[in-house]
Design an enzyme around this catalytic site. Structure first.
Site, PDB file in Angstrom:
ATOM      1  N   GLY A   1       0.821  -1.218   0.000  1.00  0.00           N
ATOM      2  CA  GLY A   1       0.000   0.000   0.000  1.00  0.00           C
ATOM      3  C   GLY A   1       0.847   1.257   0.000  1.00  0.00           C
ATOM      4  O   GLY A   1       0.548   2.223   0.694  1.00  0.00           O
ATOM      5  N   ALA A   2       1.909   1.255  -0.802  1.00  0.00           N
ATOM      6  CA  ALA A   2       2.805   2.418  -0.835  1.00  0.00           C
ATOM      7  C   ALA A   2       2.341   3.466  -1.848  1.00  0.00           C
ATOM      8  O   ALA A   2       3.053   4.419  -2.118  1.00  0.00           O
ATOM      9  CB  ALA A   2       4.230   1.969  -1.148  1.00  0.00           C
TER      10      ALA A   2
ATOM     11  N   GLY B   1      -0.848   7.874   1.220  1.00  0.00           N
ATOM     12  CA  GLY B   1      -0.835   8.008   2.674  1.00  0.00           C
ATOM     13  C   GLY B   1       0.475   7.646   3.351  1.00  0.00           C
ATOM     14  O   GLY B   1       1.571   8.025   2.913  1.00  0.00           O
TER      15      GLY B   1
ATOM     16  N   GLY C   1       2.067   4.747   3.637  1.00  0.00           N
ATOM     17  CA  GLY C   1       2.988   3.898   2.881  1.00  0.00           C
ATOM     18  C   GLY C   1       3.855   4.710   1.933  1.00  0.00           C
ATOM     19  O   GLY C   1       5.077   4.507   1.845  1.00  0.00           O
TER      20      GLY C   1
ATOM     21  N   TYR D   1     -12.911  -3.200  10.674  1.00  0.00           N
ATOM     22  CA  TYR D   1     -11.585  -2.575  10.537  1.00  0.00           C
ATOM     23  C   TYR D   1     -10.819  -2.658  11.858  1.00  0.00           C
ATOM     24  O   TYR D   1      -9.651  -3.055  11.888  1.00  0.00           O
ATOM     25  CB  TYR D   1     -11.738  -1.115  10.105  1.00  0.00           C
ATOM     26  CG  TYR D   1     -10.454  -0.315  10.198  1.00  0.00           C
ATOM     27  CD1 TYR D   1      -9.479  -0.404   9.208  1.00  0.00           C
ATOM     28  CD2 TYR D   1     -10.200   0.526  11.291  1.00  0.00           C
ATOM     29  CE1 TYR D   1      -8.291   0.323   9.296  1.00  0.00           C
ATOM     30  CE2 TYR D   1      -9.015   1.255  11.390  1.00  0.00           C
ATOM     31  CZ  TYR D   1      -8.066   1.146  10.388  1.00  0.00           C
ATOM     32  OH  TYR D   1      -6.891   1.859  10.481  1.00  0.00           O
TER      33      TYR D   1
END
Ligand code: NDP
Length: 315
Positions: A9-10, A13, A15, A190
């Site tokens: 997830g880079a 945000g 990442g 979550y």
């Protein structure tokens, strides 16, 4: 040589900010493990990560086939693995009905926990083989799954119960889509997934630290109220949340600052202790934080590990 770090997830945000912070040191090559190739390439360019310091590789954590494919692709690249950062996450607080991964697991827990569980289990062998001085496996946690904090006590609270929903396959067919077997609630799913992340890190530490010397850690980077994580939330929330965090709770951190914190957990010698859940005080100094009772329950961690192994096909 340069260290090689995989960050899931880079493409946005935390990442992306971490990829930038590590690449800028000149000591790390960042493998950006992302589901959207073009978005990741554009993101890397937009923050000015130079070409020789990163590689984008496709990974969709909501498909176990994709996780296995990613591991193959990474191995074929011939790069050693020195650090793995499990950072990607989805948050679906307004969802009325559950949605599912390719294998039919509820999407938040399926992506945030089960996808990362398989990925980190497979890549553990690669970390063991690395000759790098400091080898680390990091799973990003959160305060919201931690019921010993104010934020963790905002309902619905995380609670894995006796894991009956997870053991049943988390598929909404012959089992509940929630780990504890209850009614679907996107915000709770979550938070539950984040408790799983923190329990998994500790179980890794108990099982593999002594034998491998790998440092296993988790962290709460602060409230990064501006990231895409809140993209599914109602518009009013998205407007009010950043100033609320900045001026009322004072838990707000910029993406850049949060990225520097996670980068410290990847590479600072002072953060080499294994089994720790790191947090930062108002002056941005790191400290070893306490986890809630459930998020540090060793018996639950063991059970979660065993049930997860079955679901991802490792047992
Ligand atoms: P973002 O939404 O900005 O980033 C999440 C990343 O995860 C994106 O790159 C997204 O990809 C990726 N992702 C989502 N689903 C998948 C998938 N199926 N396969 C691969 N990648 C996927 O959120 P944040 O940066 O805020 O979140 C990063 C981490 O920080 C999470 O673990 C979160 O729980 C944690 N965290 C965040 C806090 C905050 O205040 N924001 C506070 C505490 C913890 P894409 O770009 O394609 O959408």
């Amino acid at each position: 040589r340069k260290g090689n770090v995989i960050i899931t997830g880079a493409s946005s945000g935390l990442g992306l900010a971490t990829a930038k912070a590590l690449a800028d040191t000149g000591k790390w090559h960042v493998i950006m493990a992302c589901r959207n190739f073009l978005k990741a390439e554009k993101a890397a360019k937009s923050v000015g990560i130079t070409k020789e310091n990163y590689t984008v590789m496709h990974l969709d954590l909501s498909s176990l086939d994709s996780v296995r494919q990613f591991v193959d692709t990474f191995r074929r690249s011939g790069r050693p693995l020195d650090a793995l950062v499990c950072n990607a996450a989805v948050y679906l607080p307004t969802a009325k009905e559950p949605t599912y991964t390719a294998e039919g697991f509820e999407l938040s827990v399926g992506t945030n926990h089960l996808g990362h569980f398989l990925l980190s289990r497979l890549l553990l062998d690669d970390l063991k083989k690395s000759d790098y001085e400091q080898k680390r496996l990091i799973i990003v946690g959160s305060i919201t799954g931690n019921t010993n904090t104010l934020a963790g006590n905002v309902p619905p609270k995380a609670n894995l119960g006796d894991l009956r929903g997870l053991a049943g396959g988390l598929n909404g067919l012959n089992s509940s889509a929630m780990i504890d077997g209850g009614e679907f609630d996107g915000a709770k799913a979550y938070k539950d997934s984040k408790v799983c992340n923190m329990l998994t890190m500790q179980e890794f530490h108990r099982r593999f630290h002594d034998e491998s010397g790998i440092t296993f850690s988790s962290l709460y980077p602060g409230c990064i109220a501006t990231t895409g994580l809140f993209r599914e939330h109602i518009p009013l929330f998205r407007i009010l949340f950043p100033p609320f965090q900045k001026y009322i709770t004072k838990g707000y951190v910029s993406e850049e600052e949060a990225g520097k914190r996670l980068a410290q957990v990847v590479s600072d010698l002072s953060l080499a202790k294994s089994g720790v859940y790191w947090s930062w005080n108002n002056k941005s100094a790191s400290f070893e934080n306490q986890l809630s009772q459930e998020a540090s329950d060793a018996e639950k961690a063991r059970k979660l590990w065993e049930v997860s192994e079955k679901l991802v096909g490792l047992a």
